[in-house]
Design an enzyme around this catalytic site. Structure first.
Site, PDB file in Angstrom:
ATOM      1  CB  CYS A  50      -1.155   0.129   1.279  1.00 28.76           C
ATOM      2  SG  CYS A  50      -2.463   1.438   1.536  1.00 28.76           S
ATOM      3  CB  CYS A  56      -1.802   4.317   6.561  1.00 28.05           C
ATOM      4  SG  CYS A  56      -3.789   4.056   6.780  1.00 28.05           S
ATOM      5  CB  CYS A  59      -1.150  -1.598   7.855  1.00 28.03           C
ATOM      6  SG  CYS A  59      -2.650  -2.477   7.040  1.00 28.03           S
ATOM      7  CB  CYS A 134      -8.220  -0.022   1.696  1.00 24.32           C
ATOM      8  SG  CYS A 134      -7.855  -0.412   3.764  1.00 24.32           S
ATOM      9  CD  GLN A 237     -15.384 -12.741  16.298  1.00 29.44           C
ATOM     10  OE1 GLN A 237     -14.311 -12.205  15.956  1.00 29.44           O
ATOM     11  NE2 GLN A 237     -15.847 -12.618  17.901  1.00 29.44           N
ATOM     12  CG  PHE A 264     -18.662 -12.041  28.543  1.00 32.53           C
ATOM     13  CD1 PHE A 264     -18.714 -10.013  28.836  1.00 32.53           C
ATOM     14  CD2 PHE A 264     -17.950 -12.550  28.771  1.00 32.53           C
ATOM     15  CE1 PHE A 264     -18.477 -10.600  30.243  1.00 32.53           C
ATOM     16  CE2 PHE A 264     -17.260 -12.657  29.940  1.00 32.53           C
ATOM     17  CZ  PHE A 264     -17.513 -11.301  30.613  1.00 32.53           C
ATOM     18  CD  GLU A 284     -23.794  -8.577  24.991  1.00 37.67           C
ATOM     19  OE1 GLU A 284     -23.432  -7.697  25.512  1.00 37.67           O
ATOM     20  OE2 GLU A 284     -22.989 -10.113  24.925  1.00 37.67           O
ATOM     21  CG  ASP A 330     -16.141 -13.693  22.267  1.00 37.15           C
ATOM     22  OD1 ASP A 330     -14.421 -12.959  22.177  1.00 37.15           O
ATOM     23  OD2 ASP A 330     -16.461 -13.478  21.287  1.00 37.15           O
ATOM     24  CB  CYS A 356     -10.114  -9.195  20.704  1.00 32.06           C
ATOM     25  SG  CYS A 356     -11.146  -8.335  21.984  1.00 32.06           S
TER      26      CYS A 356
END
Length: 398
Positions: A50, A56, A59, A134, A237, A264, A284, A330, A356
């Site tokens: 890119c 940017c 990334c 992108c 996701q 969650f 949740e 999660d 995550c």
């Protein structure tokens, strides 16, 4: 050069590191760095695809080839476990999402004297890098960059505009924050924009939450094989392929369990995939997500019971957790410290944990291990390609 050092690994924030602990920006394993700081590219250093890299902030690792990128994702997850003294039964193959697979993103825009700039922010700064290409967004999202830039140039004000884009079943869901759009002419312009670009939904957020401007039909996202209502700003996701890997792991890890607690649970990404021969309790805290999950389960007759409950303030207690054949978590990036402590104190024997954040996961994993659990399987997942953001799936038994 005899006094050069070799880059051995990539640190958590993306710098290359030598054996002596020297950090070198933009370096990857196999590169050499001279005493004067000159970087000599090695076999895993490639030309970034890119034009906007490295300015940017979308990334951080486009200079790393597939091998180096995969090793970085793997190391982040494995080292997090090892740092807590956790033995790993099996490290499953690392999954990397391909280029142009990101189906949700938040972009930023600003009206200027010459029009408008639109894109991700510069890494570590507020400046917006004006996106002209992108390599991470799905084509459906990138196709809106030009039209959105023109919209901000026409109707933007002095403050920046935040643009949330998500690809759902019906097309692109777009929420604009920072455009007032006062008056009939501005409202008609937004409707024309939505129609011209075939948006699935267009919403405005004037500081009090998103308000729908255009939505020809109710939005859904297919989870498992069931269409689930998609409220504005709902979590999804980031890539379809990544979701498939995480869901596949959950199914394999929890095979044979007939009653599962999905904690969650969000809209029900895992609940709807696991339901069928199994009964699933989907817990949740976010009301919109809870109601969407409940509505889809009721409409389709799926054995998913949706429960509205804040697991940070009111986690499942040991006697509650012990009623299930298996538990899936999660949680957000902060992890699930209190909920995991209750699971550790329960009779629960099988836990699948999707995360995550390797750091908060490792902290929680140690709590489980100290309570007698064993980390059977661990899979590193890189859905945010060329980013330092890493995810994982894991399976514990007791």
């Amino acid at each position: 050069m005899s006094d050069s050092e070799i880059i051995e690994r990539i640190a958590a924030r993306g710098d290359g590191i030598t054996a002596s602990g020297r950090h070198v920006a933009g370096a990857v394993p196999g590169d050499a760095v001279a005493a004067d700081g000159t970087l000599i590219a090695g076999p895993h250093h490639v030309t970034p695809p890119c034009r906007h890299f490295p300015e940017c902030g979308g990334c951080q690792l486009q200079q790393a080839d597939e091998t180096a990128l995969r090793q970085f994702v793997t190391d982040r997850v494995v080292h997090a476990a090892e740092g807590q003294g956790i033995a790993i039964g099996e490290v499953l193959p690392t999954h990397l999402s391909p280029a142009n697979s990101r189906r949700r993103a938040t972009l930023h825009a600003l009206r200027t004297a010459r029009g408008a700039v639109l894109g991700f922010r510069e890494g570590g700064a507020h400046r917006i890098v004006d996106m002209r290409e992108c390599h991470i967004l799905v084509p459906e999202l990138f196709a809106l960059v030009g039209p959105l830039r023109s919209l901000v140039a026409e109707h933007g004000a002095r403050q920046p505009v935040d643009i949330e884009l998500t690809l759902v079943d019906e097309g692109v869901d777009c929420t604009l924050k920072g455009i007032e759009a006062d008056g009939l002419a501005a409202t008609e312009a937004l409707l024309d924009f939505a129609r011209a670009n075939a948006l699935a939904r267009l919403s405005l957020d004037r500081g009090f939450g998103p308000e729908t401007v255009w939505e020809p039909q109710p939005l859904t996202v297919t989870l498992g094989s069931f269409p689930v209502p998609f409220p504005q700003g709902s979590f999804l996701q980031p890539t379809k392929d990544g979701e498939g890997v995480l869901v596949g792991d959950a199914r394999a890890f929890l095979d044979g369990a007939t009653r599962i607690a999905d904690l969650f649970s969000g809209l029900g990404t895992f609940a709807f995939a696991l339901a069928g021969p199994r009964k699933v309790l989907a817990v949740e805290a976010a009301r919109d997500a809870h109601l969407a999950c409940k509505a889809a389960a009721n409409m389709r007759g799926v054995p998913v019971l949706a429960l509205h409950r804040d697991l940070f303030r009111n986690p499942l207690q040991p006697e509650e957790a012990g009623r299930f054949g298996a538990i899936l978590l999660d949680p957000p990036r902060a992890g699930a410290r209190d909920q995991v402590a209750q699971i550790a104190a329960s009779d629960a024997a099988r836990v699948a944990y999707v995360s995550c954040n390797p750091a908060s996961w490792a902290r929680d994993a140690r709590t489980l291990v100290e309570a007698g659990f064993r980390l059977e399987k661990l899979r590193p997942v890189g859905q945010f390609r060329w980013s330092t953001h890493v995810e994982l799936s894991s399976y514990f038994t007791r």
